[in-house]
Design a protein around this motif. Structure first.
Motif, PDB file in Angstrom:
ATOM      1  N   VAL A   9       5.916   5.447  -0.460  1.00 66.37           N
ATOM      2  CA  VAL A   9       5.882   4.409  -1.478  1.00 66.37           C
ATOM      3  C   VAL A   9       7.238   4.316  -2.152  1.00 66.37           C
ATOM      4  O   VAL A   9       7.999   5.293  -2.190  1.00 66.37           O
ATOM      5  CB  VAL A   9       4.767   4.710  -2.501  1.00 66.37           C
ATOM      6  CG1 VAL A   9       5.071   5.926  -3.331  1.00 66.37           C
ATOM      7  CG2 VAL A   9       4.472   3.512  -3.387  1.00 66.37           C
ATOM      8  N   SER A  10       7.540   3.119  -2.687  1.00 71.60           N
ATOM      9  CA  SER A  10       8.838   2.925  -3.324  1.00 71.60           C
ATOM     10  C   SER A  10       8.707   1.949  -4.481  1.00 71.60           C
ATOM     11  O   SER A  10       7.761   1.163  -4.551  1.00 71.60           O
ATOM     12  CB  SER A  10       9.845   2.379  -2.312  1.00 71.60           C
ATOM     13  OG  SER A  10       9.543   1.021  -1.989  1.00 71.60           O
ATOM     14  N   CYS A  11       9.693   2.007  -5.366  1.00 69.28           N
ATOM     15  CA  CYS A  11       9.729   1.141  -6.547  1.00 69.28           C
ATOM     16  C   CYS A  11      10.996   0.289  -6.462  1.00 69.28           C
ATOM     17  O   CYS A  11      12.087   0.758  -6.789  1.00 69.28           O
ATOM     18  CB  CYS A  11       9.709   1.992  -7.815  1.00 69.28           C
ATOM     19  SG  CYS A  11       9.479   1.056  -9.333  1.00 69.28           S
ATOM     20  N   LEU A  12      10.845  -0.941  -6.010  1.00 71.88           N
ATOM     21  CA  LEU A  12      11.960  -1.838  -5.756  1.00 71.88           C
ATOM     22  C   LEU A  12      12.265  -2.668  -7.002  1.00 71.88           C
ATOM     23  O   LEU A  12      11.369  -3.277  -7.579  1.00 71.88           O
ATOM     24  CB  LEU A  12      11.607  -2.762  -4.589  1.00 71.88           C
ATOM     25  CG  LEU A  12      12.693  -3.719  -4.091  1.00 71.88           C
ATOM     26  CD1 LEU A  12      13.810  -2.946  -3.394  1.00 71.88           C
ATOM     27  CD2 LEU A  12      12.089  -4.758  -3.138  1.00 71.88           C
ATOM     28  N   GLY A  46       5.242  -0.622  -0.241  1.00 73.39           N
ATOM     29  CA  GLY A  46       4.880   0.462   0.670  1.00 73.39           C
ATOM     30  C   GLY A  46       5.514   0.224   2.024  1.00 73.39           C
ATOM     31  O   GLY A  46       5.017  -0.579   2.816  1.00 73.39           O
ATOM     32  N   TYR A  47       6.587   0.917   2.295  1.00 68.06           N
ATOM     33  CA  TYR A  47       7.374   0.634   3.497  1.00 68.06           C
ATOM     34  C   TYR A  47       6.858   1.350   4.740  1.00 68.06           C
ATOM     35  O   TYR A  47       7.402   1.172   5.845  1.00 68.06           O
ATOM     36  CB  TYR A  47       8.850   0.987   3.262  1.00 68.06           C
ATOM     37  CG  TYR A  47       9.137   2.465   3.131  1.00 68.06           C
ATOM     38  CD1 TYR A  47       9.583   3.208   4.219  1.00 68.06           C
ATOM     39  CD2 TYR A  47       8.943   3.128   1.926  1.00 68.06           C
ATOM     40  CE1 TYR A  47       9.844   4.557   4.109  1.00 68.06           C
ATOM     41  CE2 TYR A  47       9.205   4.478   1.806  1.00 68.06           C
ATOM     42  CZ  TYR A  47       9.659   5.186   2.896  1.00 68.06           C
ATOM     43  OH  TYR A  47       9.901   6.530   2.786  1.00 68.06           O
ATOM     44  N   CYS A  48       5.816   2.155   4.612  1.00 69.81           N
ATOM     45  CA  CYS A  48       5.328   2.947   5.745  1.00 69.81           C
ATOM     46  C   CYS A  48       4.091   2.353   6.401  1.00 69.81           C
ATOM     47  O   CYS A  48       3.282   3.060   6.995  1.00 69.81           O
ATOM     48  CB  CYS A  48       5.079   4.390   5.313  1.00 69.81           C
ATOM     49  SG  CYS A  48       6.624   5.254   4.985  1.00 69.81           S
ATOM     50  N   THR A  49       3.959   1.042   6.287  1.00 69.58           N
ATOM     51  CA  THR A  49       2.944   0.327   7.043  1.00 69.58           C
ATOM     52  C   THR A  49       3.387   0.230   8.504  1.00 69.58           C
ATOM     53  O   THR A  49       4.397   0.823   8.901  1.00 69.58           O
ATOM     54  CB  THR A  49       2.729  -1.074   6.435  1.00 69.58           C
ATOM     55  OG1 THR A  49       1.694  -1.746   7.151  1.00 69.58           O
ATOM     56  CG2 THR A  49       4.003  -1.894   6.481  1.00 69.58           C
ATOM     57  N   GLN A  88       0.818  -1.209   0.000  1.00 67.35           N
ATOM     58  CA  GLN A  88       0.000   0.000   0.000  1.00 67.35           C
ATOM     59  C   GLN A  88       0.856   1.265   0.000  1.00 67.35           C
ATOM     60  O   GLN A  88       2.015   1.264   0.420  1.00 67.35           O
ATOM     61  CB  GLN A  88      -0.930   0.005   1.212  1.00 67.35           C
ATOM     62  CG  GLN A  88      -1.818  -1.217   1.308  1.00 67.35           C
ATOM     63  CD  GLN A  88      -2.812  -1.341   0.175  1.00 67.35           C
ATOM     64  OE1 GLN A  88      -3.170  -0.348  -0.459  1.00 67.35           O
ATOM     65  NE2 GLN A  88      -3.281  -2.556  -0.086  1.00 67.35           N
ATOM     66  N   SER A  89       0.251   2.363  -0.446  1.00 71.35           N
ATOM     67  CA  SER A  89       0.993   3.612  -0.599  1.00 71.35           C
ATOM     68  C   SER A  89       0.642   4.667   0.443  1.00 71.35           C
ATOM     69  O   SER A  89       1.129   5.786   0.373  1.00 71.35           O
ATOM     70  CB  SER A  89       0.754   4.190  -2.003  1.00 71.35           C
ATOM     71  OG  SER A  89      -0.615   4.440  -2.220  1.00 71.35           O
ATOM     72  N   SER A  90      -0.182   4.317   1.421  1.00 70.85           N
ATOM     73  CA  SER A  90      -0.482   5.241   2.514  1.00 70.85           C
ATOM     74  C   SER A  90       0.450   4.977   3.686  1.00 70.85           C
ATOM     75  O   SER A  90       0.946   3.861   3.866  1.00 70.85           O
ATOM     76  CB  SER A  90      -1.931   5.073   2.987  1.00 70.85           C
ATOM     77  OG  SER A  90      -2.844   5.388   1.975  1.00 70.85           O
ATOM     78  N   THR A 135       6.075  -3.581  12.455  1.00 69.76           N
ATOM     79  CA  THR A 135       6.129  -5.040  12.583  1.00 69.76           C
ATOM     80  C   THR A 135       5.712  -5.728  11.290  1.00 69.76           C
ATOM     81  O   THR A 135       6.273  -6.765  10.919  1.00 69.76           O
ATOM     82  CB  THR A 135       5.251  -5.517  13.740  1.00 69.76           C
ATOM     83  OG1 THR A 135       3.905  -5.017  13.563  1.00 69.76           O
ATOM     84  CG2 THR A 135       5.796  -5.047  15.084  1.00 69.76           C
ATOM     85  N   THR A 136       4.753  -5.144  10.590  1.00 68.99           N
ATOM     86  CA  THR A 136       4.322  -5.702   9.305  1.00 68.99           C
ATOM     87  C   THR A 136       5.435  -5.586   8.282  1.00 68.99           C
ATOM     88  O   THR A 136       5.708  -6.521   7.516  1.00 68.99           O
ATOM     89  CB  THR A 136       3.063  -4.978   8.808  1.00 68.99           C
ATOM     90  OG1 THR A 136       2.013  -5.112   9.770  1.00 68.99           O
ATOM     91  CG2 THR A 136       2.589  -5.549   7.472  1.00 68.99           C
ATOM     92  N   LEU A 137       6.100  -4.434   8.236  1.00 64.92           N
ATOM     93  CA  LEU A 137       7.217  -4.251   7.307  1.00 64.92           C
ATOM     94  C   LEU A 137       8.326  -5.255   7.595  1.00 64.92           C
ATOM     95  O   LEU A 137       8.857  -5.893   6.670  1.00 64.92           O
ATOM     96  CB  LEU A 137       7.761  -2.829   7.419  1.00 64.92           C
ATOM     97  CG  LEU A 137       9.026  -2.545   6.592  1.00 64.92           C
ATOM     98  CD1 LEU A 137       8.722  -2.617   5.098  1.00 64.92           C
ATOM     99  CD2 LEU A 137       9.625  -1.194   6.964  1.00 64.92           C
TER     100      LEU A 137
END
Length: 373
Positions: free
Chosen positions: A308-311, A349-352, A25-27, A355-357
């Protein structure tokens, strides 16, 4: 009217409900209703009492005066009367394009970014030329390419700043070059600005730079409240705002009295929410960048303080097959880069929640090891 399927939304509609570890996700990690109402300092009692006393009529059609003023305060040159409430930034983008683009118009769109920004103009019969983001330029476009694309009859330039999914940011100096080119032919510049950077990187809105600049934004990304479904258009020009009013009547009557008041509460406590989110961005970015540094099959042009990121992945299968297999076997959800026309990459989306990340990166790393043999 014909329109292409919306790649990223179709993917999420199909797969997000089955994921156990969603890092697509991007939020920035969503706030709960309790967290938002607690910002008022009384466990939300005054807010809920206010809602209890409200009639569930249409309310303020363009957004309440308080909402419009709070949003206006985010800009330096946009009066409150030129703020129009919409159904998220998607509604704001649609309103701006639908109001101004006609069959046969020439439009330039930054590409690849959010598909809505180029496929809606196409569906309306416009000719759309792509202004390319370039991976070898840190996902930034070349201003000389824009000069080559620009025509005397160019009607609109559409940007996503910062960009989804690449995370690149067009700074003020660059935007001023865009404005100068747009002004030379009288073109509008519409910028989806939902990804305002939170790492201290300077940010300027197109609405404050150009009298034919139109900013779209919402509470969904930077403000961690996508479920509120409130966005807006912002412009210096009363004439443009009045044009939007006419078309808005055909697309959205109101945002709803509950959503409007929740949006007001969020904007009143903007500083607290952004402080919380800056902490999440800084903490999670370090975790993510450390993981990328030690993962031989991943590389990243780091996003500039956005969510958000593009890996890029070095794998022997296409990105969509990879994401389906990853989800089926681990429960980890990513968005294939092909859904943004960026094959060989994934949106992460690294800003979850942290712990989820961490769990998602661990499972992703373990899954990537299968390709090492």
């Amino acid at each position: 009217m014909k329109i292409a399927g919306f790649g990223v939304e179709a993917w999420l509609n199909e797969y997000e409900t089955t994921a156990t570890t969603d890092i697509s996700q991007s939020s920035i990690a969503a706030l709960t209703l309790g967290q938002v109402t607690a910002l008022a300092g009384d466990d939300g009692q005054q807010f809920y009492q206010h809602l209890n006393d409200m009639k569930l009529n249409y309310g303020w059609i363009e957004g309440s005066p308080e909402f419009k003023q709070l949003v206006s305060d985010l800009y330096t040159k946009v009066p409150a009367e030129n703020i129009l409430q919409t159904n998220g930034a998607t509604g704001a983008n649609h309103l701006a394009i639908y109001s101004l683009v006609e069959p046969g118009d020439h439009v330039i769109a930054l590409y690849p970014t959010y598909q809505q920004l180029y496929d809606i103009p196409k569906s309306l019969g416009a000719t759309v030329d792509y202004w390319h983001l370039k991976e070898d330029r840190q996902w930034l476009p070349d201003i000389d390419e824009l000069k080559q694309l620009l025509r005397p009859d160019t009607k609109m330039i559409l940007l996503n700043n910062a960009a989804n999914p690449t995370g690149c940011l067009l700074d003020e100096a660059f935007l001023k070059q865009v404005v100068a080119l747009a002004r030379s032919v009288g073109a509008y510049v519409v910028v989806d600005e939902v990804y305002e950077p939170l790492d201290g990187t300077p940010f300027v809105s197109i609405a404050d730079l150009y009298d034919k600049g139109i900013a779209t934004n919402s509470l969904s990304k930077t403000y961690s409240a996508p479920g509120v479904r409130i966005g807006w258009t912002a412009t210096q020009s009363t004439a443009i705002a009045d044009t939007f009013r006419k078309y808005r009547d055909y697309t959205m009557i109101c945002g709803g009295v509950f959503n409007d008041q929740l949006a007001v509460l969020i904007l009143k406590h903007r500083d607290e929410i952004l402080a919380r989110n800056r902490e999440i961005v800084a903490k999670n970015a370090k975790i993510y960048l450390d993981w990328v540094a030690q993962e031989p099959r991943a590389s990243l042009i780091a996003p500039q303080g956005i969510s958000v990121s593009c890996l890029k992945l070095e794998i022997p299968v296409d990105d969509e097959t990879f994401c389906k297999q990853l989800l089926a076997e681990t429960g980890v959800l990513l968005v294939p880069g092909s859904r943004f026309d960026i094959p060989g990459h994934v949106r992460l989306g690294y800003c979850t929640q942290t712990t989820t990340l961490q769990r998602g990166l661990r499972l992703l790393g373990e899954f990537l090891r299968r390709y090492d043999a």
